[in-house]
Design a protein around this motif. Structure first.
Motif, PDB file in Angstrom:
ATOM      1  N   GLU A 219       7.462 -10.694  10.459  1.00 31.95           N
ATOM      2  CA  GLU A 219       7.809  -9.633  10.823  1.00 31.95           C
ATOM      3  C   GLU A 219       6.508  -8.728  11.491  1.00 31.95           C
ATOM      4  O   GLU A 219       6.472  -8.189  12.523  1.00 31.95           O
TER       5      GLU A 219
ATOM      6  N   ILE B  23       4.337  -2.539   7.293  1.00 35.18           N
ATOM      7  CA  ILE B  23       4.233  -3.779   6.890  1.00 35.18           C
ATOM      8  C   ILE B  23       3.220  -3.709   5.626  1.00 35.18           C
ATOM      9  O   ILE B  23       3.330  -4.573   4.603  1.00 35.18           O
TER      10      ILE B  23
ATOM     11  N   ALA C  86      10.885   0.299   6.307  1.00 35.94           N
ATOM     12  CA  ALA C  86      10.846  -1.136   6.987  1.00 35.94           C
ATOM     13  C   ALA C  86      10.047  -1.539   8.062  1.00 35.94           C
ATOM     14  O   ALA C  86       9.378  -2.628   8.124  1.00 35.94           O
ATOM     15  N   ASP C  87       9.283  -0.330   8.735  1.00 36.10           N
ATOM     16  CA  ASP C  87       8.481  -0.510   9.713  1.00 36.10           C
ATOM     17  C   ASP C  87       7.073  -0.480   9.224  1.00 36.10           C
ATOM     18  O   ASP C  87       5.989  -0.559   9.818  1.00 36.10           O
TER      19      ASP C  87
ATOM     20  N   SER D 272       7.929 -13.835   4.719  1.00 33.66           N
ATOM     21  CA  SER D 272       8.452 -13.284   5.925  1.00 33.66           C
ATOM     22  C   SER D 272       7.819 -11.861   6.704  1.00 33.66           C
ATOM     23  O   SER D 272       7.833 -11.724   7.567  1.00 33.66           O
ATOM     24  N   LEU D 273       6.736 -11.471   5.633  1.00 28.27           N
ATOM     25  CA  LEU D 273       6.057 -10.212   6.012  1.00 28.27           C
ATOM     26  C   LEU D 273       4.974 -10.540   7.121  1.00 28.27           C
ATOM     27  O   LEU D 273       4.844  -9.901   8.076  1.00 28.27           O
TER      28      LEU D 273
ATOM     29  N   GLN E 104       5.873 -10.266  14.745  1.00 29.16           N
ATOM     30  CA  GLN E 104       7.022  -9.712  15.725  1.00 29.16           C
ATOM     31  C   GLN E 104       6.818  -8.484  16.065  1.00 29.16           C
ATOM     32  O   GLN E 104       7.370  -7.986  17.273  1.00 29.16           O
ATOM     33  N   ARG E 105       5.998  -7.322  15.300  1.00 29.99           N
ATOM     34  CA  ARG E 105       5.992  -6.024  15.590  1.00 29.99           C
ATOM     35  C   ARG E 105       4.643  -5.872  16.264  1.00 29.99           C
ATOM     36  O   ARG E 105       4.239  -4.782  16.588  1.00 29.99           O
TER      37      ARG E 105
END
Length: 241
Positions: free
Chosen positions: A150, A92, A89-90, A146-147, A153-154
């Motif tokens: 995300e 990208i 999940a982390d 959404s990628l 956000q990271r």
């Protein structure tokens, strides 16, 4: 005498099964003929029904097409979501490549459904006013957009290579996401560039324009294209295939 509690559910199950059979028959005819055009008379003949009987399940051809479009978007969204779930999940970059490969894989496996939702518009087809096909499209495409959210956000979303945004594109970003978007206009633009590049490659391949290349060469070209797209869009660059 009041009906048995099981009567209505059984009737509903039978109706749902018939609706599914109609949709599957329509898709089978599309695959057989290599087209996305379909007629009630042909479906009825294949199902040993009369054309008027189909109107008990779908008001007209447009309602059937809308149901097929919604199913296709849902299937594409599911394919991409499942592919993304198979990578960390982390990561990208890996998630972007997995999503892109799933998009390409689904288009290759389901050419009629792909053409139905992302090919030439059907003549005389009018999308439903309730917006259910647009909502299905939004859910499917959100697997890609959404990628960017995300990555931001990271703290992994870099500036895109192209930062100048035409005011008309900015207006599109506001219309789509409002004034409090999770990404800046330049990244909204980058999302569209990324999708256009992915879809362009996939469409060329789906329509046979890369058939002169060996499969390994097509795979390598696709992997390189997605790495280039990620770099230009500001996403973490995925590893080579």
């Amino acid at each position: 005498m009041s009906p048995s509690p099981r009567t209505a559910p059984r009737r509903e199950r039978a109706r749902a099964a018939t609706i599914d059979e109609i949709k599957q028959t329509a898709l089978a005819l599309m695959r057989e003929r290599g087209t996305v055009e379909v007629r009630f008379t042909d479906i009825a003949r294949a199902m040993d029904m009369t054309p008027p009987a189909l109107y008990r399940y779908f008001a007209d051809r447009d309602e059937l097409i809308s149901a097929l479009i919604q199913d296709a978007y849902d299937a594409l969204g599911t394919e991409v979501a499942e592919a993304r779930a198979e990578v960390p999940a982390d990561d990208i970059g890996a998630a972007f490549l997995a999503a892109a490969q799933a998009y390409r894989r689904w288009a290759h496996r389901e050419p009629q459904q792909f053409a139905l939702i992302l090919g030439m518009p059907l003549p005389d087809y009018a999308a439903p006013e309730d917006g259910r096909t647009s909502e299905a499209a939004g859910r499917a495409m959100a697997q890609l957009s959404s990628l960017f959210i995300e990555a931001r956000q990271r703290g992994e979303l870099a500036s895109p290579r192209l930062r100048e945004v035409h005011p008309a594109v900015e207006d599109c970003a506001k219309l789509k996401h409002g004034h409090h978007s999770m990404v800046e206009p330049e990244h909204f633009q980058a999302m569209l560039h990324a999708w256009a590049s992915l879809h362009g490659f996939t469409s060329l391949e789906a329509n046979g324009h890369f058939d002169w290349m060996e499969e390994a060469a097509r795979d390598a070209l696709f992997g390189g294209q997605m790495r280039l797209v990620a770099e230009v869009a500001g996403l973490p660059v995925p590893p080579p295939l």
